[in-house]
Design an enzyme around this catalytic site. Sequence first.
Site, PDB file in Angstrom:
ATOM      1  N   ARG A  54      26.089  57.134  18.843  1.00  0.00           N
ATOM      2  CA  ARG A  54      26.440  56.186  19.904  1.00  0.00           C
ATOM      3  C   ARG A  54      25.238  56.092  20.832  1.00  0.00           C
ATOM      4  O   ARG A  54      24.247  56.799  20.668  1.00  0.00           O
ATOM      5  CB  ARG A  54      27.749  56.542  20.640  1.00  0.00           C
ATOM      6  N   GLY A  55      25.355  55.214  21.827  1.00  0.00           N
ATOM      7  CA  GLY A  55      24.206  54.969  22.699  1.00  0.00           C
ATOM      8  C   GLY A  55      23.399  53.817  22.122  1.00  0.00           C
ATOM      9  O   GLY A  55      23.186  53.748  20.899  1.00  0.00           O
ATOM     10  N   ALA A  56      22.923  52.942  23.033  1.00  0.00           N
ATOM     11  CA  ALA A  56      22.337  51.670  22.586  1.00  0.00           C
ATOM     12  C   ALA A  56      21.238  51.829  21.532  1.00  0.00           C
ATOM     13  O   ALA A  56      21.285  51.215  20.458  1.00  0.00           O
ATOM     14  CB  ALA A  56      21.798  50.925  23.804  1.00  0.00           C
ATOM     15  N   ARG A  94      30.599  47.469  16.962  1.00  0.00           N
ATOM     16  CA  ARG A  94      30.790  47.647  18.415  1.00  0.00           C
ATOM     17  C   ARG A  94      30.226  46.416  19.121  1.00  0.00           C
ATOM     18  O   ARG A  94      29.170  45.912  18.731  1.00  0.00           O
ATOM     19  CB  ARG A  94      30.097  48.934  18.905  1.00  0.00           C
ATOM     20  N   GLN A 207      30.943  61.715  27.735  1.00  0.00           N
ATOM     21  CA  GLN A 207      29.591  61.838  27.171  1.00  0.00           C
ATOM     22  C   GLN A 207      28.651  62.604  28.102  1.00  0.00           C
ATOM     23  O   GLN A 207      27.704  63.242  27.655  1.00  0.00           O
ATOM     24  CB  GLN A 207      28.983  60.443  26.900  1.00  0.00           C
ATOM     25  N   ASP A 248      23.430  49.362  28.083  1.00  0.00           N
ATOM     26  CA  ASP A 248      23.757  48.949  26.719  1.00  0.00           C
ATOM     27  C   ASP A 248      23.353  47.508  26.457  1.00  0.00           C
ATOM     28  O   ASP A 248      23.147  47.115  25.318  1.00  0.00           O
ATOM     29  CB  ASP A 248      25.256  49.148  26.476  1.00  0.00           C
ATOM     30  N   ASN A 258      26.605  48.812  31.513  1.00  0.00           N
ATOM     31  CA  ASN A 258      26.466  50.231  31.167  1.00  0.00           C
ATOM     32  C   ASN A 258      27.854  50.858  31.201  1.00  0.00           C
ATOM     33  O   ASN A 258      28.847  50.208  31.563  1.00  0.00           O
ATOM     34  CB  ASN A 258      25.505  50.926  32.138  1.00  0.00           C
ATOM     35  N   LYS A 259      27.932  52.127  30.827  1.00  0.00           N
ATOM     36  CA  LYS A 259      29.213  52.822  30.708  1.00  0.00           C
ATOM     37  C   LYS A 259      30.079  52.626  31.957  1.00  0.00           C
ATOM     38  O   LYS A 259      29.583  52.629  33.075  1.00  0.00           O
ATOM     39  CB  LYS A 259      28.949  54.311  30.468  1.00  0.00           C
TER      40      LYS A 259
HETATM   41  O1  MRU Z   1      29.994  54.282  24.385  1.00  0.00           O
HETATM   42  P1  MRU Z   1      28.627  54.864  24.205  1.00  0.00           P
HETATM   43  O2  MRU Z   1      28.589  56.357  24.292  1.00  0.00           O
HETATM   44  O3  MRU Z   1      27.902  54.321  23.017  1.00  0.00           O
HETATM   45  O4  MRU Z   1      27.927  54.288  25.482  1.00  0.00           O
HETATM   46  C1  MRU Z   1      26.598  54.223  25.607  1.00  0.00           C
HETATM   47  C2  MRU Z   1      26.167  55.090  26.692  1.00  0.00           C
HETATM   48  O5  MRU Z   1      26.034  56.269  26.473  1.00  0.00           O
HETATM   49  C3  MRU Z   1      25.904  54.594  28.006  1.00  0.00           C
HETATM   50  O6  MRU Z   1      26.472  53.448  28.399  1.00  0.00           O
HETATM   51  C4  MRU Z   1      24.448  54.778  28.312  1.00  0.00           C
HETATM   52  O7  MRU Z   1      24.351  54.991  29.642  1.00  0.00           O
HETATM   53  C5  MRU Z   1      23.580  53.629  27.891  1.00  0.00           C
HETATM   54  S1  MRU Z   1      23.189  53.657  26.228  1.00  0.00           S
HETATM   55  C6  MRU Z   1      21.579  54.185  26.270  1.00  0.00           C
END
Ligand code: MRU
Length: 369
Positions: A54-56, A94, A207, A248, A258-259
């Site tokens: 996960r994560g961009a 996603r 996370q 993201d 972002n999250k």
């Molecule tokens: O749902 P996720 O864990 O894939 O979300 C992504 C993230 O961890 C965050 O939004 C993060 O701050 C940015 S992704 C580099």
Amino acid sequence: MNVKGESYKTIWLNEANPKEVKIINQLKLPFSFEINTLRSCEDACLAISEMQVRGAGLIGATAGFGMYLATLECSNNNFEDELENFARKLISTRPTASNLFWAVNKQKNAISKASTPEEKRMTAKEEAIRIADEDAAFCKKIGEHGFQLIADISNSKNGKTVNILTHCNAGWLAFVDHGSATSPIYAAHDAGVDVHVWVDETRPRNQGASLTCWELAQHGVKHTLVVDNLGGHLMQHGMVDMVLVGTDRTTRTGDVANKIGTYLKALAANDNDVPFYVALPSSTFDFEVSNGLSEIPIEERSEDEVLFPSGLSQKRQEFETLQISPTKTRAKNWGFDVTPAKLISGLICERGICEANEKSILSLFPEKA
Ligand code: MRU
């Protein structure tokens, strides 16, 4: 980055069998360090949708490798149509992170330039490696640019601890290496700057608690886990020098998805004159989008993530889920929110730091004008 002294990336091609891709299964962290193998595009889709990765940046790199695995599955006589189907499946895993469709499109473009199916497979392999390597290299650059911001704060405090608040995991686990928001932190720590990180636990999937705390600990960076709602209080009492988060998807005008919960941190930072920075590689910009609030699709995830948080039972040392509300209670679970550009002090990119507005962003990326 190092795990128990050994250097790892979050995704790599298996040298012993280049038809396999290896990933760190993030669903098992921080309790066990498990490497999984992806052998098909379907494996890559599952790894993304189940959030083993996960994560961009890492979603993008996994999509890049997923396209390579797809080329191995496409038949020679119907290669293009089959590849298009695989691409569609990957893109649908996603909705929010722009790196996903960015990587798939990059692969489609590269593959289309090769002529025979065999050449296309070779091209896809090289492109997947290039996407992953570039992600790591860009994150390293982000660290170099962001380092100066932290060093300046440290100097203004005569070397006293720089307190940085971060949300979710924009660390090396969210990319191929280094991370976006964490890269300047690692650079500062490595240069001897006294830095401490407030880590938001980041409900509902935690996370921050499970991933950011784990990777900061592996690197020896001082950190403290806090509940998501503490940030405002910390800022009101002068305990945060800077907020540094990832993203993201970021629009050409500087709005940042972002999250979930990031927006509230930005509001609190604004109210308390705390600088609020967002770190991102260029692959996270969506230059097609101008209005983050109305145009960025926000992922809605299962209510079970809210109703039944999971973790290691202290007594039995087993992974368990807990019920925290009455049995009939329903929940809503949007995974991201949008922070408007006006609340952002700056964007830290691989090419440098710019303001969160179209003119400044395009001055760093003139080819997108
Ligand atoms: O749902 P996720 O864990 O894939 O979300 C992504 C993230 O961890 C965050 O939004 C993060 O701050 C940015 S992704 C580099």
